[in-house]
Design an enzyme around this catalytic site. Structure first.
Site, PDB file in Angstrom:
ATOM      1  N   ASP A 121      -7.112 -13.441 -19.980  1.00 58.20           N
ATOM      2  CA  ASP A 121      -7.832 -14.317 -19.063  1.00 58.20           C
ATOM      3  C   ASP A 121      -8.761 -15.245 -19.854  1.00 58.20           C
ATOM      4  OD1 ASP A 121      -8.565 -14.823 -16.230  1.00 58.20           O
ATOM      5  OD2 ASP A 121     -10.550 -14.157 -16.882  1.00 58.20           O
ATOM      6  N   GLU A 142      -4.504 -17.513 -21.221  1.00 57.90           N
ATOM      7  CA  GLU A 142      -4.687 -18.414 -20.080  1.00 57.90           C
ATOM      8  C   GLU A 142      -5.508 -19.610 -20.536  1.00 57.90           C
ATOM      9  OE1 GLU A 142      -6.811 -18.848 -15.706  1.00 57.90           O
ATOM     10  OE2 GLU A 142      -7.761 -17.784 -17.339  1.00 57.90           O
ATOM     11  N   GLY A 169      -6.053  -2.498   0.076  1.00 54.78           N
ATOM     12  CA  GLY A 169      -5.444  -1.177  -0.087  1.00 54.78           C
ATOM     13  C   GLY A 169      -4.150  -1.127  -0.881  1.00 54.78           C
ATOM     14  N   ASN A 171      -5.692   6.721  -1.428  1.00 58.48           N
ATOM     15  CA  ASN A 171      -6.595   6.158  -2.442  1.00 58.48           C
ATOM     16  C   ASN A 171      -7.383   4.948  -1.927  1.00 58.48           C
ATOM     17  OD1 ASN A 171      -4.793   4.016  -2.543  1.00 58.48           O
ATOM     18  ND2 ASN A 171      -3.802   4.708  -4.437  1.00 58.48           N
ATOM     19  N   ASP A 172      -7.192   4.570  -0.661  1.00 53.84           N
ATOM     20  CA  ASP A 172      -7.888   3.388  -0.121  1.00 53.84           C
ATOM     21  C   ASP A 172      -9.404   3.576  -0.126  1.00 53.84           C
ATOM     22  OD1 ASP A 172      -5.335   2.606   0.315  1.00 53.84           O
ATOM     23  OD2 ASP A 172      -5.500   2.388   2.492  1.00 53.84           O
ATOM     24  N   ASP A 194      -1.605  -0.961  -3.997  1.00 53.71           N
ATOM     25  CA  ASP A 194      -1.791  -0.106  -5.181  1.00 53.71           C
ATOM     26  C   ASP A 194      -0.538  -0.055  -6.051  1.00 53.71           C
ATOM     27  OD1 ASP A 194      -0.141   1.599  -3.686  1.00 53.71           O
ATOM     28  OD2 ASP A 194      -1.886   2.547  -2.744  1.00 53.71           O
ATOM     29  N   ASN A 217       0.847  -1.187   0.000  1.00 54.95           N
ATOM     30  CA  ASN A 217       0.000   0.000   0.000  1.00 54.95           C
ATOM     31  C   ASN A 217       0.887   1.243   0.000  1.00 54.95           C
ATOM     32  OD1 ASN A 217      -2.007   1.885   0.253  1.00 54.95           O
ATOM     33  ND2 ASN A 217      -2.918   1.010   2.124  1.00 54.95           N
TER      34      ASN A 217
HETATM   35 CA    CA Z   1      -3.767   2.371  -1.283  1.00 52.33          CA
END
Ligand code: CA
Length: 610
Positions: free
Chosen positions: A324, A353, A158, A138-139, A160, A133
């Site tokens: 994906d 994938e 959280g 920005n959480d 980033d 984090n």
């Molecule tokens: Ca964060």
């Protein structure tokens, strides 16, 4: 009179600004000049947008066609960018007798950086919510449905992009050359938003990870360190909370029946005996109750998705895309996507994938597959799940005709199914699987064998974050347990495994073990580019060689739990001829090439000398 003119001007400007919300979405949000394909299709979303006429008066582009669909809130506008157009903006004008609104559209300068990854690379996969984090502000981003709760294994923690950037030296020092992040695109979902596989906006980085500019900065910082960035993308489905799900452009944009679920059997695509019903469920059923299945046979959606990947490649100077659920979307569309990406970026690497159980199923989806008839996926790489299953189990089992080392041997003996199995992505675990250290019963010796095998086998090796610090986790306890926070990634963490001092003796042993092989691998073309030669496992020992013209590396794996093994090298004459000795790159012990003794449950990586 002057006053009247002033009022008219004022009225006109008010009228335009009142229409500012007229356009809710124009995608892609910008494009580039001098792309090989000069054509671009803009998705324009706005209330009753079909009531307006679209005009473009510019020397940069030509308006080719305005496409209308079932829904009056959408237009798909085809434009052609002039060959000699300079970077800059042009106006897209919406009129209805009068000017309703103007939208400034930007064409940027295209970069010409070389792109692509290969078996010369060593990839680190990390889950960005769970790594570090770097920015606590920005959480709790505005307008985001799920708030941070680190106590919940399935919640948002959280982590980033800034956290990843802060720790790039740690990753590089481990010997890593390329980084793959689980998806960073917006997932504004009320629950399980952290994993990133339920997109709500294809053009936006999730604000809890940062901005698009932060993502671009990550790419730039990696490139400065001579490392690469691989983006995770999903074309099969989006989130039920994607903005277009509330106002679908066309009736057939997506399968809207959540009860019609995929059977998750990629085998049905290549199976000559498959029922139509099974194949349809595979490709058109929902992947998850929160993930509607997209219909890539809709030509506007097909264009949208292809342009979206080109946009990210160009925007962030990507080196690769990991797609994906490769077997789930329509295979003809996927082949067309890969073809078009390569037309624009011939050196770009596309990895699919292919979570499939048997080599033949995987090989079917590999590029230029010798076994797929007229079908060519145009992929550069596929995920080698069959080899994963074998290497997960082999060191836990006793050797027999089918188990233990034989299981690895038999997988590699099927490489004739691929055009070049050296392009397969190889791995010991990932974000969906039991942690490898857990799979081998937290046995350091078995872990080392797995790592030695991974880093010397043919293919593009990848490790999942935390492997280097002995992270454990069972998938059956819930995905949160195999995606735990990296210790030291959060400010008040008691342990900081990013530093040597913060790691235990055993953690440092494994960190250094990986680093040593990875650094050796980097400069050894016999491993990064060379051929593979193996000998039938005998007496619990599997011996294989990586070689190129005048260089060779000999790898020995002793799978016996209790006893050392002595191998008579006469068997290997066909490759050992001309070599006089060798050095194990871990212990630095010198071996003559007569008889080699190898400790129980261990491996040797012997660099051969003339
Ligand atoms: Ca964060």
């Amino acid at each position: 009179m002057k006053k009247l003119i002033f009022l008219i001007i004022l009225f006109a400007s008010v009228s335009i600004s009142a229409q500012e919300n007229y356009i809710q979405q124009i995608e892609p949000p910008n494009w580039w000049v001098k792309m090989k394909n000069p054509n671009l299709q803009l998705l324009i979303h706005g209330k009753k947008i079909t009531d307006s006429k679209v005009q473009i008066i510019s020397d940069k582009v030509k308006l080719l066609k305005v496409n209308r669909v079932d829904n009056p809130n959408y237009l798909f506008v085809d434009i052609k960018i002039n060959k000699d157009a300079k970077p800059g903006t042009f106006d897209i004008i919406f009129t209805n007798g009068k000017i309703l609104t103007k939208h400034k559209y930007e064409l940027k300068k295209k970069s010409n950086k070389k792109r692509g990854f290969s078996s010369a690379d060593f990839i680190y996969l990390l889950m960005p919510d769970r790594f570090a984090n770097g920015n606590t502000k920005n959480d709790t981003a505005v307008g985001i449905l799920e708030k941070t709760n680190r106590e919940d294994p399935n919640g948002r923690h959280g982590g980033d992009i800034e956290g990843v950037i802060n720790n790039l030296d740690y990753i590089k020092n481990l010997g890593i050359t390329a980084l793959w992040l689980n998806p960073t695109i917006e997932n504004n979902n009320p629950k399980y938003s952290y994993h990133g596989y339920a997109i709500t906006n294809f053009y936006k980085t999730d604000p809890r990870f940062g901005t698009n500019q932060d993502y671009k900065k990550l790419a730039d910082e990696l490139h400065k360190k001579d490392m690469k960035l691989i983006m995770d993308m999903i074309f099969n489905h989006c989130s039920i909370n994607h903005w277009w799900m509330k106002d679908l452009p066309t009736k057939n944009w997506a399968n809207t029946n959540p009860d019609y679920r995929s059977n998750f059997r990629g085998s049905t695509i290549s199976d000559i005996h498959a029922s139509k019903n099974d194949r349809k469920r595979m490709t058109q059923g929902w992947f998850d109750e929160h993930m509607p299945d997209l219909n890539q046979h809709n030509p506007f959606l097909a264009n949208y998705l292809i342009q979206n990947s080109l946009w990210w490649i160009e925007f962030a100077d990507l080196d690769g895309i990991r797609m994906d659920t490769q077997p789930y979307p329509f295979k003809d569309f996927m082949a067309d996507w890969a073809k078009k990406v390569h037309e624009e970026y011939p050196d770009f690497t596309l990895l699919g994938e292919t979570w499939l159980q048997k080599p033949a199923f995987t090989a079917y989806f590999s590029g230029n597959s010798p076994i797929s008839g007229n079908y060519n996926s145009n992929l550069n790489s596929t995920t080698d799940f069959p080899l994963y299953y074998a290497s997960r189990d082999a060191f836990n089992q006793s050797d027999s005709w089918t188990e233990g080392l034989s299981s690895i041997y038999y997988i590699l003996a099927q490489d004739f199914l691929y055009k070049n199995a050296g392009n397969n992505l190889i791995f010991l675990d990932n974000h969906d699987l039991d942690r490898y250290f857990t799979s081998v019963g937290e046995d350091i010796n078995k872990l080392k064998m797995g790592l030695a095998f991974l880093l010397t086998c043919r293919g593009i090796p990848m490790i999942y974050y935390g492997t280097e610090i002995l992270t454990t986790g069972h998938e059956h306890k819930g995905h949160g347990h195999i995606r735990t926070d990296f210790p030291g990634g959060w400010k008040n963490d008691k342990i900081n495994a990013f530093t040597k001092e913060g790691r235990t003796k055993e953690q440092n042993e494994i960190y250094n073990y990986i680093k040593k092989i990875a650094d050796f691998r980097k400069t050894n073309e016999a491993i990064t580019k060379g051929k593979f030669l193996h000998f039938v496992p005998e007496n619990n020992v599997y011996v294989y060689f990586r070689y190129i013209e005048n260089k060779a590396v000999m790898i020995l794996l002793n799978n016996n739990n209790l006893e050392e093994r002595t191998v008579d090298c006469k068997r290997f004459n066909e490759i050992l001829k001309g070599y006089s000795s060798g050095k194990d790159i871990i212990s630095e012990k010198i071996y003559n090439l007569d008889k080699i003794t190898i400790d129980k449950k261990s491996s040797l990586i012997i660099q051969l000398k003339k």
